[in-house]
Write a protein that holds these residues in place. Sequence first.
Motif, PDB file in Angstrom:
ATOM      1  N   THR A 121       0.860  -1.188   0.000  1.00 31.05           N
ATOM      2  CA  THR A 121       0.000   0.000   0.000  1.00 31.05           C
ATOM      3  C   THR A 121       0.891   1.230   0.000  1.00 31.05           C
ATOM      4  O   THR A 121       1.809   1.339   0.818  1.00 31.05           O
ATOM      5  CB  THR A 121      -0.932   0.005   1.225  1.00 31.05           C
ATOM      6  OG1 THR A 121      -1.833  -1.096   1.129  1.00 31.05           O
ATOM      7  CG2 THR A 121      -1.719   1.295   1.302  1.00 31.05           C
TER       8      THR A 121
ATOM      9  N   SER B 205       0.899   5.626  -0.658  1.00 30.32           N
ATOM     10  CA  SER B 205       0.128   6.852  -0.839  1.00 30.32           C
ATOM     11  C   SER B 205       1.068   8.038  -1.030  1.00 30.32           C
ATOM     12  O   SER B 205       2.037   8.189  -0.284  1.00 30.32           O
ATOM     13  CB  SER B 205      -0.768   7.094   0.387  1.00 30.32           C
ATOM     14  OG  SER B 205      -1.607   8.214   0.204  1.00 30.32           O
TER      15      SER B 205
ATOM     16  N   THR C 244      -3.782   7.620  -3.774  1.00 27.74           N
ATOM     17  CA  THR C 244      -3.426   6.222  -3.555  1.00 27.74           C
ATOM     18  C   THR C 244      -2.710   5.701  -4.801  1.00 27.74           C
ATOM     19  O   THR C 244      -3.292   5.607  -5.874  1.00 27.74           O
ATOM     20  CB  THR C 244      -4.678   5.376  -3.275  1.00 27.74           C
ATOM     21  OG1 THR C 244      -5.393   5.950  -2.178  1.00 27.74           O
ATOM     22  CG2 THR C 244      -4.296   3.939  -2.937  1.00 27.74           C
TER      23      THR C 244
ATOM     24  N   SER D  19      -2.533  -0.165  -3.734  1.00 26.40           N
ATOM     25  CA  SER D  19      -3.403  -0.511  -2.619  1.00 26.40           C
ATOM     26  C   SER D  19      -3.442  -2.009  -2.383  1.00 26.40           C
ATOM     27  O   SER D  19      -3.681  -2.789  -3.297  1.00 26.40           O
ATOM     28  CB  SER D  19      -4.829  -0.003  -2.880  1.00 26.40           C
ATOM     29  OG  SER D  19      -5.685  -0.356  -1.808  1.00 26.40           O
ATOM     30  N   ASN D  20      -3.188  -2.368  -1.143  1.00 25.25           N
ATOM     31  CA  ASN D  20      -3.400  -3.733  -0.680  1.00 25.25           C
ATOM     32  C   ASN D  20      -3.709  -3.676   0.811  1.00 25.25           C
ATOM     33  O   ASN D  20      -2.970  -4.177   1.646  1.00 25.25           O
ATOM     34  CB  ASN D  20      -2.179  -4.616  -0.936  1.00 25.25           C
ATOM     35  CG  ASN D  20      -2.443  -6.076  -0.566  1.00 25.25           C
ATOM     36  OD1 ASN D  20      -3.583  -6.479  -0.376  1.00 25.25           O
ATOM     37  ND2 ASN D  20      -1.383  -6.859  -0.469  1.00 25.25           N
TER      38      ASN D  20
ATOM     39  N   SER E 263      -5.500   1.689   2.823  1.00 26.80           N
ATOM     40  CA  SER E 263      -5.003   2.883   2.137  1.00 26.80           C
ATOM     41  C   SER E 263      -5.477   4.164   2.823  1.00 26.80           C
ATOM     42  O   SER E 263      -4.808   5.197   2.739  1.00 26.80           O
ATOM     43  CB  SER E 263      -5.440   2.879   0.666  1.00 26.80           C
ATOM     44  OG  SER E 263      -6.843   2.784   0.548  1.00 26.80           O
TER      45      SER E 263
END
Length: 741
Positions: free
Chosen positions: A355, A357, A437, A440-441, A444
Motif C-alpha cells: 500500500t 500513498s 493512492t 493498494s493492498n 489505504s
Amino acid sequence: MSVFNPIRVTAVAGGKEFILETGRLANQADGAVWIQCGGTVALVTVCSAPLAVEKDFFPLTVDYSEKMYAAGRIPGNFFRREIGRPSDRETLVSRLIDRPIRPLFAAGFRDEVQVLASVISADQENESDALAITGASTALTISSIPFSGPIAGARVGRIDGEFVLNPTVSEQKRSDINFIIAASKDAVVMVEGEADMVPEEVVSAALAWAQKEMLPLIAAQEELCSKAGKTKMVPAPLRDFSALEKTISDLVLGDVRAAMSEPRKLERRTAKAAVKAKLMAALCAEGSPWGTEPDALKAAPELLAKLEKQVVRRRIRDEGLRIDGRDTKTVRPILIETGALPRTHGSAIFARGETKSLVVTTLGSSTDEQRTDSLTGDSTKKFMLHYNFPPYSVGEVKPVRVSRREIGHGALAEKALRPVLPKDESFPFTLRVVAETMESNGSSSMAAVCGGSLSLMDAGVPISAPVAGVAMGLIREEDDYLILTDILGDEDALGDMDFKIAGTATGVTAVQMDIKIAGIPPEVMGRALAQARAARLHILGEMDKALEAPRRELSPYAPQHLEVEVNPDIIRLIIGPGGKNIKQITAETGASIDINDSGIVSIFAPSQDSLDKAKEMVLYYDQRADLGKNYRGKVKKIMEIGAIVEILPNLEALVHISQLDTARVAKTEDVAQLGQEMEVKVIEINGDKIRASRKAVLMEAKGIPWDPADTARPPRRDGDRDRRDHGRDHGERRGRDRDRR
C-alpha cells in the motif's frame, strides 16, 4: 392526536424523548417511519422490487438528504432547489446508514432495496444523522423485507469526563469525543468518529456505555413492529450445494492453499485466477456431472471463494500465519520519503507493504476556504483532506470518479488529523491535503493519515504531534477471537471486522469500525484497541526516523503571510467604494486581503515582494502625521479662521489664518482656494486634532529661521467663535462618519 391516526411509540434514551410513528406519511412504501427528537424529524422509507436479471451482489441503495426547508432556508444554488449530486455530508450519512444494515438482510435475498432518509425538520440542536440510522432500521423492521434487526443509531460524547448520549450541537463543542454508533441488542456493530487524543480505555468504555443506553430505542422498534409490522417475505431456499462444495475441495484444495500463501498481491491474484480456470475446466469437462447444471456452474465461483476463506482463516488459527507469512501482530515494512515533489508546499510518500500513498499539502488564504450551504447556514472549512483512489492503484480499468468510498475515507483521515492542527489565531492559512493512492493492498485510508501527517510537517505546518493510523482485523473461529494487525485487502474481505484506529502517541483521534458478525465481547474490543496502539507507536517511530518535527520554515512556494493593525475607522477607505481600493491592491500585487472589524488586516501574497507592496498600499490609508514634518495636502474647506487641509488620506489639519503666509492675511480666500495643493508643516498634534503651518514652510524655503513659539495659538479674537464652530463641525462630521460605518 393527528387526524391521520398514525401508530406511535416513544422511547427515552440519554434523557431525551424519541418518537417513532408510522401510518401518517408515505403509506404506499413497504415501510415508512417518522422519527423525531426535539424539533428534528427524519422521514425514512424503504421499498423493494424483484430484479428482472439477478445480480451477483445485493442491490441495496441508501440515500440520505437534507431538505433546506427543514431549517427554514432556501437553497443557495441557481435553481433554488435540492438537486444534483449530494453534499459530502449527505454522502457520509448515507454510508453511516448503509454500513450497519447491509449485513442484516437475509441470505439469498436478492430483490433490489432502496432506503431513502429525508430530514424534513431541523431544530439545529438535535442532530439528524444518528436519528436516520434508527429510522432506517425501524422502517426495515416493520416492512415485509427479511431483515435481521433491529439496530439503533446514536452519538456519544464526553463532557467534563462524563459520557453523554446524543449531545446537542452546542454540547458537541465541549466534548472531547464525537462517535456515531450503531448497535444491536447485544453489541456495537458500527462506529465512526473523532476524538481529541483520548486514551484507548475511554474509547472502549464509551462504546460499551452507549450500547446499553441505546437499548430503549431497540425496544421501541420491537414495540412498533408488534403493532404495525408486516409479514416478512420468505426468500427462496438456497439450493444445497454441499456435494459440489466437496467436489471443489477435492479438485483444488492444494492449489488454493498454494495460491493463498502467495505473499504478493498481483501474483496471488494470478494464482487465484489460474485455480478458478482449472476448476471451471474440470467441472465442464466431458463426463463431469456438473457440466450440465447451469446453477451449479454459476455457484462454483462463490463456493471457491468460500474455500479460500476457510483456508486462510484455518491457517491463521492453526499455524498463526497470515497470507503474507506474518504473525497476527506484525506491521508490514514501512518506507517513507518526504519532500518528494519539488514545487509543492509539502509532500510525502508513505508505503506500508504493498500500500502506497502520495500525499500533498497546499497552503492557501481565507479566500480558499470551502464554503457550503447546509441546514445550519453557510459554513466554511479551513482544512480539507481529499482522498483519491485511481483504478491503476489496483491494476484495473474503470471510470475515474469520486465515489462514496473516497469521500468516506477522506473524511476519516481528515478527522484523524484535525485535532493536531494549529489554531487559526496562530496559523491563519487554509490547508488542503490530497492523498493519491498509488498502490493498494489494504488500509489505504490509514496510509493517507500517516502520509498526511508527514506532508503537513514537510510543509512547515506546526502540528502539535504526528498522527498514524492502522487497520485491524478479526477472525472468529468458534470461541477463538484472533485479532490481526495491519490487514491486507484479502484479509479485510475474508475477516469478520474492519477496525481503523488513528491517533498520536498520546491517544486516539479517529476510529471507524464495521463488524460482519453479531458482535464482539467488550474484552475483545479492548484487546483490539491495545494491539492497535502498539502498532501505532511502531509506525510513529518509523515516521520519526524520516521527519521528527515540522520544518521550521514554510516552503518558499507557499503563500507569504503578514498581519498589520490599522485604525478601524479607516477600514472603509481600504475597501473603497464598491471594493474599488482593495480590488486595486489585489490586482497590482496578486495578494489576498482579509480585514476584520477590529482593524486586523491579514495579507496573503505569492512572494515577499508582493507582500511588501500590498502592505505599503494598505498602510497608505492609515498614515499618522509626524510632528514637525512637511506634507503636501489639498485644501478641503475654507473658513474665516483658516483652511482645512487633507495632509494624508482621511487625515486633516487646520491651517490657521495666521499661519497661511509670512505676511498678515486679511481673508483666508486671499491665499487658499478649494482643491488647491498646499505644502504645510505639522506644528501641533493634540489627540485627533492637528494644526499645521504654511508660513513655516515658506520661511524655511527662504532660509529665514522661524521660531516654533510663533506657532503658538494666537490671542483670542472675534474669529474664535468660528474656531469653536470648526471644532464642533469637525467632531460632528467624524461622528457621522462612524455612524455610517
